[in-house]
Write a protein that holds these residues in place. Sequence first.
Motif, short mmCIF file in Angstrom:
data_model
loop_
_atom_site.label_atom_id
_atom_site.label_comp_id
_atom_site.label_asym_id
_atom_site.label_seq_id
_atom_site.Cartn_x
_atom_site.Cartn_y
_atom_site.Cartn_z
N ALA A 81 0.67 -1.34 -0.03
CA ALA A 81 0.42 -0.42 -0.03
C ALA A 81 0.73 0.96 -0.55
O ALA A 81 1.73 0.78 0.10
N VAL A 82 0.30 2.34 -0.19
CA VAL A 82 0.78 3.52 -0.01
C VAL A 82 0.80 4.57 -0.71
O VAL A 82 -1.37 4.68 -0.64
N GLN A 83 0.65 5.99 0.22
CA GLN A 83 0.46 7.03 0.83
C GLN A 83 0.12 8.48 -0.69
O GLN A 83 0.75 8.00 -1.52
N GLY A 84 -0.52 8.77 -0.80
CA GLY A 84 -0.64 10.00 -2.29
C GLY A 84 -1.77 10.07 -2.82
O GLY A 84 -1.49 10.28 -4.17
N GLY A 85 -3.11 10.10 -2.29
CA GLY A 85 -4.27 10.60 -3.22
C GLY A 85 -4.41 9.97 -4.63
O GLY A 85 -4.34 8.62 -5.04
N ASP A 86 -4.58 10.64 -5.53
CA ASP A 86 -4.77 10.28 -6.59
C ASP A 86 -3.18 9.14 -7.59
O ASP A 86 -3.34 8.74 -8.08
N THR A 87 -2.21 9.27 -6.68
CA THR A 87 -1.05 8.66 -7.05
C THR A 87 -1.21 7.47 -6.80
O THR A 87 -0.05 6.97 -7.06
N GLN A 88 -1.74 6.65 -5.60
CA GLN A 88 -1.78 5.93 -5.15
C GLN A 88 -1.12 4.90 -5.85
O GLN A 88 -0.47 4.25 -5.74
N ASP A 89 -2.46 4.02 -6.81
CA ASP A 89 -2.22 2.99 -8.05
C ASP A 89 -1.44 3.34 -9.24
O ASP A 89 -0.95 2.01 -9.02
N GLN A 90 -1.04 4.61 -9.37
CA GLN A 90 -0.27 4.73 -10.51
C GLN A 90 1.35 4.22 -9.55
O GLN A 90 1.73 3.26 -10.67
N ASN A 91 1.39 4.25 -8.31
CA ASN A 91 2.68 4.16 -7.90
C ASN A 91 2.46 2.91 -7.50
O ASN A 91 3.54 1.58 -7.60
N LEU A 92 1.76 2.01 -7.22
CA LEU A 92 1.70 0.71 -7.09
C LEU A 92 1.69 -0.63 -7.70
O LEU A 92 2.48 -1.40 -7.90
N ILE A 93 0.70 0.14 -9.00
CA ILE A 93 1.52 0.12 -10.67
C ILE A 93 2.92 -0.56 -10.91
O ILE A 93 2.92 -2.45 -11.42
N GLN A 94 3.45 0.23 -10.81
CA GLN A 94 4.61 0.49 -10.85
C GLN A 94 5.66 -0.82 -10.06
O GLN A 94 6.45 -1.40 -10.48
N PHE A 95 5.35 -0.12 -8.92
CA PHE A 95 6.25 -0.87 -7.70
C PHE A 95 5.82 -2.71 -8.27
O PHE A 95 6.61 -3.23 -8.63
N PHE A 96 4.32 -2.90 -8.56
CA PHE A 96 4.25 -4.72 -9.00
C PHE A 96 5.00 -4.91 -10.05
O PHE A 96 5.59 -5.78 -10.25
N LEU A 97 4.83 -4.07 -10.95
CA LEU A 97 5.95 -4.22 -12.68
C LEU A 97 7.47 -4.78 -12.00
O LEU A 97 7.95 -5.74 -12.54
N ASP A 98 7.74 -3.20 -11.15
CA ASP A 98 9.46 -3.88 -10.97
C ASP A 98 10.23 -5.41 -10.67
O ASP A 98 10.25 -4.74 -10.11
N VAL A 99 8.72 -6.00 -9.34
CA VAL A 99 8.73 -7.21 -8.59
C VAL A 99 8.48 -7.83 -10.18
O VAL A 99 9.50 -8.65 -9.90
N ALA A 100 7.46 -7.66 -10.16
CA ALA A 100 6.82 -9.11 -11.65
C ALA A 100 7.57 -9.44 -12.48
O ALA A 100 7.84 -10.58 -13.35
N GLU A 101 7.48 -7.79 -13.84
CA GLU A 101 8.76 -8.10 -14.54
C GLU A 101 10.44 -7.41 -14.61
O GLU A 101 10.99 -7.97 -15.51
N PHE A 102 10.45 -7.18 -13.63
CA PHE A 102 11.99 -6.80 -13.25
C PHE A 102 13.10 -7.49 -12.17
O PHE A 102 13.52 -7.08 -12.63
N GLY A 103 11.96 -7.78 -12.03
CA GLY A 103 12.76 -8.99 -10.42
C GLY A 103 13.24 -7.99 -9.52
O GLY A 103 14.23 -8.83 -9.03
N MET A 104 12.96 -6.88 -9.23
CA MET A 104 13.89 -6.33 -8.48
C MET A 104 13.07 -7.23 -6.78
O MET A 104 11.71 -7.10 -6.98
N THR A 105 14.19 -6.32 -5.37
CA THR A 105 13.36 -6.81 -4.07
C THR A 105 12.10 -5.83 -4.23
O THR A 105 12.23 -5.15 -4.58
N VAL A 106 12.07 -6.48 -3.07
CA VAL A 106 10.93 -5.49 -2.66
C VAL A 106 10.78 -4.18 -1.62
O VAL A 106 9.94 -3.34 -2.34
N GLN A 107 12.09 -4.17 -1.37
CA GLN A 107 12.81 -2.60 -0.94
C GLN A 107 12.90 -1.92 -2.71
O GLN A 107 13.26 -0.97 -2.86
N LYS A 108 13.64 -2.29 -3.44
CA LYS A 108 14.49 -1.58 -4.43
C LYS A 108 13.03 -1.21 -4.89
O LYS A 108 13.39 -0.45 -5.93
#
Length: 626
Positions: free
Chosen positions: A510-537
Motif C-alpha cells: 500500500a502507499v499514501q498519495g491520493g490520486d497517485t496511489q494506484d499509479q505507484n502501486l502498478i509500477q511497484f508491482f511491475l518492478d517486482v513481477a516483470e523486472f525481478g526487483m527485491t521488495v525494498q528496491k
Amino acid sequence: MKRLSALIIFASFALTTLAQQTQKPMLYGTSWMAVTGKPMAATAGSMIFQQGGNAVDAACAMLAATCTMWDTLSWGGETQALIYNPKTGKVIAINAMGVAPTGATVAFFKSKGYNFPPEYGPLAATTPGTPGGLIYMLMQYGTMSLGQVLAPAMHMAAGYAIEAQAANTIEKDKDMLKTWPYSKKVFLTHPGEKREAPEPGEIFVQKDLLATLTKMVEAEKAALKKGKTRKQALMAAYDRFYKGDIAAEFVRGSKEQGGLITMQDLAKWKPVEEAPLMVNYKGIDVYKLQQWTQGPVMLQALNILENFDLKGMGYNSAKYIHTVYQAMNLAFADRDFYYGDPAANPNGPIKGLLSKDYAKQRAALIQYDKNDAKIGPGNPYPFEGKVNPYINLLKDRGFELDTTKRNFAPKHDLGNNTPKEVYEDRLWRGTTSIEAADKDGWVVSVTPSGGWLPACIAGNTGVGMSQRMQSFVLDSTLNPFNVVAPGKRPRVTLSPSMFMKDGKPYLSAAVQGGDTQDQNLIQFFLDVAEFGMTVQKATEAPNFNTNQLWLSLGGTKTADREPKPGQILLNTNTKDEVRDQLKKMGYTLSFTERTSGPINAVYFDWKHGSLWGGSSNHGEDYGIGW
C-alpha cells in the motif's frame, strides 16, 4: 583467458549487487513483519506481536497509533483493508468508509456556491469509520482485547514526543486551526507566541482523545465483568462510540461548528465486509477493494498492459513509460466516470470494466508515437451483455464511444492552470499505509486516511473529523455513480493491494498519495513481477505520475480539479534520451527526486520460509521484522 573470464564474472556480480543496493535495508523476519508510516507506530505493532497477537491485532495497534500521531489521518477518518485469512485461504475486504450525513445533498452544496463539497471543516466530514473498522477487524479476525491493542495509542495520547513533520504542519496551518475552537485548544499549545504549535520533540498531550479511548476500553471491560463474550464486549465499545456519550459529544461539537452529522447518522452506519475484486496478471492474482475506491484502476491497467511485452521494452525506457502512462490514462478515464458506491448504485459496469476483452479494446486505442490527450471513458456495458444507460451523459460530455473513431475530451477537460505546488498537494494529499504479516499466514494491508491536518475536532472528543466529502461530485455528467447523497460513500483514492501466486500470498503493499496511489502501486508491482526487483528496491525505484485525470481532492471549483493532459512527473535521474523521446511524443515533463508516496510492502519467500519487508525511502515510514 581464465583471468578475463573471472573479471567478467566479478564485474557482472558487482553490477548485480549495485543494482540491488538500497538507501534503506531490506527487513527480514520469520515470525512477523510490521510496517507503517512512522517509527513509533511500527513499534506499536511490534509490541503487540511480542505479546502474542496476530497480524490483525498488530495492524489495529498501528492504525490506532498513526491516528493518535495525526500521521496524515486521525480517529474520525476512514479505514479499509484487505485481509488474507489462512484458515479459509481467502482474501476478504473491510469497508469502513463513512457516509454522507443527513442534509448532504447536491442542492445544499450548490446553494453555497460549490462545484464540489468543501475540502476542510465540518461540511467536509463523512461519518467516522476508523473506530468501527478497527473494532470490526479485531472482533472478527484478531485475538486480543481492545484495551490491549489501544494501549500504545493511549500511552501516546497521554503524552508523546511529537515528530517534526506533524509539529511543523500544525504551525503552517495554525490560522485555519484557529477558526475551530476545539482544534485550537488541542493543537496550539503555545497560544500568542511566535510559534504557537508544539515544537518538534515536545511532549504533546491529548487529554480529550485519551478520555474518548478510555471510555471505549471501559465499556469493553464493563461488558466482560458482566459475563459477556469477547465479541459482545467489543460491540459494547463500538456502541459507546457510535450510539452513546461519545457519539452525543461528537454530534454536538460538529453541529456547533456548522456540521451536518446526526446521532441517527452515526447509529445507522456500520462497517461492511465484502468480496474484493481480482484479476490475474500472468499467473498472479491481484486483489483490490471494490469500486467505491480507485483500486480497480490498477486491475484495469494491468489487464491492458498484459497485452504488451513490458520487459522487452526495458525498465523505464521511453516506450515503457509511454505505454504504462497511456494504460493508466485509459483506466483513470473510466474511474472518473464509472466508479462509485456500489451499495448506492449496484448497476455499475464493474464486470465489463474488468473484462479481458474490454482491456484488449482499450489497449488498441494506444498510439505508439504520441500521447493521446483526448482519451475518455469507454463503454464497458456490452462486455457484460448490457446496454449503457449513460450514453446520453457521455454525449453531453462530448465523448465518442465508437471505437472506430478516436475518443476525445471536451474543452473543459483540457486546461488546468492550477499552480504546480497547489496541484501536487491535491494530487498527493493525506493518508498512511499499514502492512502486517505473521508466521501463521495472516496478512493485512490497510490504507487508512481522513481527518488529516488541518483537522476540525468534533467537540471535546479529541477526534478530528473526516474531509472525505470532497471526493463526491455534484454534477452527474462528471460521474453519475459518485453524486453526493445522504447515506452514500464517496469514491475514494484509498487502495491497499494484495497479490497471490500458486494459492499463497506473494506480495502485500500500500502507499499514501491520493490520486497517485494506484499509479505507484502498478509500477511497484511491475518492478517486482516483470523486472525481478527485491521488495525494498521496488519501494525506492523511480516512478512516474500522470496528471491526465480528474483530481479527487482539493478545491471547490471545477477548474481546481481538471486534468492536465500530457503532463508527466519524472525522476530527476531520467536519462536525456528518454526525456527527448517523451517530449517528441507530446509530453510536458517535470522532475523531482521523489516520484511516489512512501510504499510499504511485504514479500513472502516460500522457498526459505521468510518474510521480506520493504519500506520506501520517500518519507518517514518504517518497519520492524522478527
